[in-house]
Write an enzyme that holds these catalytic residues in place. Structure first.
Site, PDB file in Angstrom:
ATOM      1  N   ARG A 149       1.115  -1.224   0.037  1.00 27.45           N
ATOM      2  CA  ARG A 149       0.112   0.215   0.032  1.00 27.45           C
ATOM      3  C   ARG A 149       0.838   1.256  -0.041  1.00 27.45           C
ATOM      4  O   ARG A 149       0.562   2.260   0.530  1.00 27.45           O
ATOM      5  CB  ARG A 149      -0.978   0.049   1.313  1.00 27.45           C
ATOM      6  CG  ARG A 149      -0.086  -0.184   2.426  1.00 27.45           C
ATOM      7  CD  ARG A 149      -1.098   0.353   3.796  1.00 27.45           C
ATOM      8  NE  ARG A 149      -0.457  -0.235   4.910  1.00 27.45           N
ATOM      9  CZ  ARG A 149      -1.096   0.193   5.866  1.00 27.45           C
ATOM     10  NH1 ARG A 149      -2.018   0.898   6.003  1.00 27.45           N
ATOM     11  NH2 ARG A 149      -0.497  -0.147   7.213  1.00 27.45           N
ATOM     12  N   LYS A 209       2.466   6.516   1.378  1.00 27.09           N
ATOM     13  CA  LYS A 209       1.804   5.446   1.961  1.00 27.09           C
ATOM     14  C   LYS A 209       0.234   5.428   2.069  1.00 27.09           C
ATOM     15  O   LYS A 209      -0.195   6.423   2.608  1.00 27.09           O
ATOM     16  CB  LYS A 209       2.420   5.358   3.530  1.00 27.09           C
ATOM     17  CG  LYS A 209       2.092   4.048   4.250  1.00 27.09           C
ATOM     18  CD  LYS A 209       2.723   3.907   5.487  1.00 27.09           C
ATOM     19  CE  LYS A 209       2.473   2.774   6.420  1.00 27.09           C
ATOM     20  NZ  LYS A 209       3.265   3.053   7.827  1.00 27.09           N
ATOM     21  N   GLY A 220      -4.738  -1.690  -0.275  1.00 25.59           N
ATOM     22  CA  GLY A 220      -3.812  -0.781  -0.685  1.00 25.59           C
ATOM     23  C   GLY A 220      -3.698   0.718  -0.008  1.00 25.59           C
ATOM     24  O   GLY A 220      -3.189   1.495  -0.273  1.00 25.59           O
ATOM     25  N   ARG A 251       5.672   9.683   3.257  1.00 29.65           N
ATOM     26  CA  ARG A 251       6.757   9.272   4.317  1.00 29.65           C
ATOM     27  C   ARG A 251       8.338   9.621   3.834  1.00 29.65           C
ATOM     28  O   ARG A 251       8.501   9.492   2.605  1.00 29.65           O
ATOM     29  CB  ARG A 251       6.779   8.048   4.606  1.00 29.65           C
ATOM     30  CG  ARG A 251       7.731   7.406   5.732  1.00 29.65           C
ATOM     31  CD  ARG A 251       7.239   6.172   6.444  1.00 29.65           C
ATOM     32  NE  ARG A 251       7.083   5.014   5.479  1.00 29.65           N
ATOM     33  CZ  ARG A 251       7.231   3.741   5.855  1.00 29.65           C
ATOM     34  NH1 ARG A 251       6.533   3.700   7.132  1.00 29.65           N
ATOM     35  NH2 ARG A 251       6.878   2.783   5.081  1.00 29.65           N
ATOM     36  N   ASP A 303      10.507  -7.263   8.418  1.00 25.34           N
ATOM     37  CA  ASP A 303      10.095  -6.299   7.402  1.00 25.34           C
ATOM     38  C   ASP A 303       9.876  -4.746   8.263  1.00 25.34           C
ATOM     39  O   ASP A 303       9.711  -3.850   7.200  1.00 25.34           O
ATOM     40  CB  ASP A 303       8.732  -6.754   6.734  1.00 25.34           C
ATOM     41  CG  ASP A 303       7.575  -6.912   7.739  1.00 25.34           C
ATOM     42  OD1 ASP A 303       7.708  -7.811   8.465  1.00 25.34           O
ATOM     43  OD2 ASP A 303       6.620  -6.306   7.579  1.00 25.34           O
ATOM     44  N   ASP A 319       7.854   2.106  10.073  1.00 26.69           N
ATOM     45  CA  ASP A 319       6.732   1.562  10.095  1.00 26.69           C
ATOM     46  C   ASP A 319       5.879   1.493  11.416  1.00 26.69           C
ATOM     47  O   ASP A 319       5.807   0.617  12.299  1.00 26.69           O
ATOM     48  CB  ASP A 319       6.790   0.185   9.822  1.00 26.69           C
ATOM     49  CG  ASP A 319       6.592  -0.020   8.308  1.00 26.69           C
ATOM     50  OD1 ASP A 319       6.371   0.920   7.814  1.00 26.69           O
ATOM     51  OD2 ASP A 319       6.661  -1.220   7.545  1.00 26.69           O
TER      52      ASP A 319
HETATM   53  P1  AMP Z   1       2.512  -3.459   7.985  1.00 25.94           P
HETATM   54  O1  AMP Z   1       1.971  -4.111   9.016  1.00 25.94           O
HETATM   55  O2  AMP Z   1       2.175  -2.049   7.547  1.00 25.94           O
HETATM   56  O3  AMP Z   1       4.046  -3.293   8.315  1.00 25.94           O
HETATM   57  O4  AMP Z   1       2.328  -4.249   6.821  1.00 25.94           O
HETATM   58  C1  AMP Z   1       2.720  -5.453   6.480  1.00 25.94           C
HETATM   59  C2  AMP Z   1       2.543  -5.879   5.179  1.00 25.94           C
HETATM   60  O5  AMP Z   1       1.157  -6.064   4.851  1.00 25.94           O
HETATM   61  C3  AMP Z   1       3.309  -5.154   4.163  1.00 25.94           C
HETATM   62  O6  AMP Z   1       3.610  -5.865   3.105  1.00 25.94           O
HETATM   63  C4  AMP Z   1       2.251  -4.273   3.677  1.00 25.94           C
HETATM   64  O7  AMP Z   1       2.501  -3.549   2.509  1.00 25.94           O
HETATM   65  C5  AMP Z   1       1.094  -4.877   3.703  1.00 25.94           C
HETATM   66  N1  AMP Z   1      -0.186  -4.377   3.821  1.00 25.94           N
HETATM   67  C6  AMP Z   1      -0.635  -3.725   5.304  1.00 25.94           C
HETATM   68  N2  AMP Z   1      -1.863  -3.102   5.052  1.00 25.94           N
HETATM   69  C7  AMP Z   1      -2.298  -3.234   3.656  1.00 25.94           C
HETATM   70  C8  AMP Z   1      -3.523  -2.861   2.784  1.00 25.94           C
HETATM   71  N3  AMP Z   1      -4.506  -2.016   3.263  1.00 25.94           N
HETATM   72  N4  AMP Z   1      -3.376  -3.080   1.714  1.00 25.94           N
HETATM   73  C9  AMP Z   1      -2.294  -3.791   1.166  1.00 25.94           C
HETATM   74  N5  AMP Z   1      -1.254  -4.268   1.712  1.00 25.94           N
HETATM   75  C10 AMP Z   1      -1.417  -3.963   2.963  1.00 25.94           C
HETATM   76 MG    MG Z   2       5.639  -2.879   7.526  1.00 27.59          MG
END
Ligand code: AMP
Ligand code: MG
Length: 491
Positions: free
Chosen positions: A91, A111, A124, A174, A250, A260
């Site tokens: 996203r 983001k 996304g 960001r 990650d 993050d």
């Molecule tokens: P995060 O928890 O934000 O660090 O995200 C973990 C993973 O999930 C990463 O690959 C993000 O890109 C993906 N992700 C989180 N939220 C979304 C969303 N709403 N749509 C698509 N991918 C997401």
């Molecule tokens: Mg992340």
């Protein structure tokens, strides 16, 4: 007036396997909520132009500025200990890189800008609440002097995102010294693509560790460098009571920046086992676990680098273990030195560590507010009659006993009371982004489209070490009914 971004992109020149080319998805009605004007200037961008409707369209991903080369970066990662071979920017898109006023290369990323080939089942998008939280907390971390990604802007999209309910959608711009993560290395390691690991390592050295480029064993030196920066970073987190909440590989930056911000929070009362994140049921990422987890993440990075160390697997592993072995001392030295400063010690003596540990133990037992205890201890250094530190303890007698030992110890140093107080106030903030304040800001924005509380909180947190008497209430811990027990990822 047109918006000019002086892009100088380097990541998008790496091989195709490193990313997917994808533009942000246009949104209905972008509206700029906040522009970080000083940061815009630092990046060589014109804040006045960014504040025009055309600027808002760019910051919302509705139009792509000239010179951008939008990509979603590929990465893998261990999430709560479970390996996922493909995550990636699901996203977010990296618009490109600029060289800032200090000659540092900075990523500019949107983001919440729409789906990418890495979105899996996600939409996304980002909801307004988590965007405001990241804005507030990342900028507060910057003002506290802690390495962090930063927030250039927040826009609302004019569209809703569906979570448990329909929420206003938003995009955060960001800024990071890069978005390369431990998980970026893992993406190639699991594919046994050693050439890509070498390319990535070379890129990282040139970009984040240029002093290592001439090293005899540059990849060993790189691991060493990341270990040192992560150890220092986590020590700094602990010293301000910060809990990241989702220290997955990650979400662990190779540059050593905090990255993050999800269900992160600062603790109020000192409690080493504090967890806020609603998804961290086992307490894996509890406050006091953070150093151990950072080392665990670095061990995953080391595994990725083994093929660059030696063809002899056993030798490579031994070398990696040796380098990882430095984490513990680097962390402890940074943490203990930071604590000594927090209690106003200018020198190091036998017994200091025990003295400090006794304070922390008493704080935990007495539910003393972490931030205020140290801040007000500075007042007590200047004036022994100042008793606000003692007032943080359920049993103030527990503080008195400790304070007597502390005054004896500080009396061994030549510094004046005023000097000690000034030194302590320079490291012990008055203001942190208290969770109940952050929640109140989010509620006002989401429910009433009211950004006045957001603006005021951001303003106060920009000067965390100043007393700011007009805003004294922002230093207060939550009342029992204001306490926020959990934070949510909002994904
Ligand atoms: P995060 O928890 O934000 O660090 O995200 C973990 C993973 O999930 C990463 O690959 C993000 O890109 C993906 N992700 C989180 N939220 C979304 C969303 N709403 N749509 C698509 N991918 C997401
Ligand atoms: Mg992340």
């Amino acid at each position: 007036m047109t918006v000019h971004f002086p892009f100088q992109n380097s990541y998008s020149a790496l091989p195709d396997s490193f990313f997917a080319r994808v533009a942000p998805t246009p949104v209905a009605a972008p509206r700029l909520i906040k522009l970080n004007r000083p940061l815009a200037v630092q990046l060589g961008l014109d804040p006045d132009v960014l504040e025009t409707p055309e600027g808002a369209e760019i910051l919302a991903g509705k139009t792509v500025p000239a010179g951008a080369d939008p990509i979603a970066m590929a990465y893998a990662g261990h999430q709560f200990g479970q390996f996922v071979p493909q995550l990636g920017d699901g996203r977010a898109v990296l618009l490109g890189e600029v060289i800032d006023k200090d000659s540092i290369r900075r990523d500019i990323q949107l983001k919440g800008s729409g789906p990418t080939p890495f979105s899996r089942r996600g939409d996304g998008r980002a909801a307004l609440g988590p965007v405001l939280r990241e804005y507030i907390v990342s900028e507060a971390m910057f003002a506290l002097g802690i390495p962090t990604t930063r927030s250039l802007a927040a826009v609302v999209t004019g569209e809703h995102v569906i979570r448990e309910t329909a929420l206003p959608g938003a995009v955060l711009t960001r800024v990071a010294s890069s978005h390369i993560r431990v998980g970026t290395f893992q993406f190639f390691a699991v594919r046994r693509d050693t050439d890509a690991i070498r390319r990535l390592a070379d890129h990282v050295i040139a970009r984040h560790y240029p002093e290592l480029s001439g090293a005899e064993r540059p990849y060993h030196a790189l691991l060493s460098g990341v270990v040192a920066r992560q150890a220092d970073l986590v020590a700094r987190w602990l010293l301000v009571g910060f809990i990241h909440g989702v220290m997955n590989t990650d979400n662990s930056s190779i540059s050593g920046e905090t990255i993050d911000y999800g269900p992160c929070a600062f603790m109020d009362a000192y409690n080493p086992s504090q967890v806020f994140s609603s998804i961290d049921e086992m307490g894996r990422y509890a406050y006091a676990n953070q150093p151990r987890i950072a080392l665990w993440n670095l061990t995953r990075l080391a595994e990725c680098l083994l093929p660059l160390f030696s063809d002899d697997q056993e030798k490579a592993v031994a070398e990696a273990q040796d380098i990882l072995g430095a984490f513990s001392d680097t962390f402890s030295n940074a943490y203990q030195a930071g604590l000594r400063k927090k209690v106003g010690l200018f020198t190091e003596r036998d017994g200091d560590d025990a003295l400090i540990q006794d304070l922390l133990d008493a704080m935990a037992k007495n539910q003393a507010d972490f931030t205020l205890t140290f801040r007000k201890l500075g007042d007590a250094a200047g004036d022994p009659a100042a008793d606000d530190a003692r007032a943080q303890f359920m049993d103030p007698g527990a503080f008195d006993e400790w304070a007597r030992r502390w005054h004896e110890r500080t009396a061994l140093e030549p510094q004046s009371a005023a000097e000690r107080q000034a030194a302590m106030h320079a490291v012990n903030p008055m203001f942190i982004p208290r969770n109940h304040r952050v929640e109140a800001v989010i509620q006002a924005a989401v429910n009433n489209d009211d950004y006045t509380p957001f603006e005021e909180l951001v303003k106060v947190l920009a000067m965390p070490f100043e007393d700011q008497p007009d805003y004294a209430a922002y230093a207060d811990p939550p009342l029992p009914d204001q306490r926020v027990l959990q934070t949510f990822c909002g994904t």
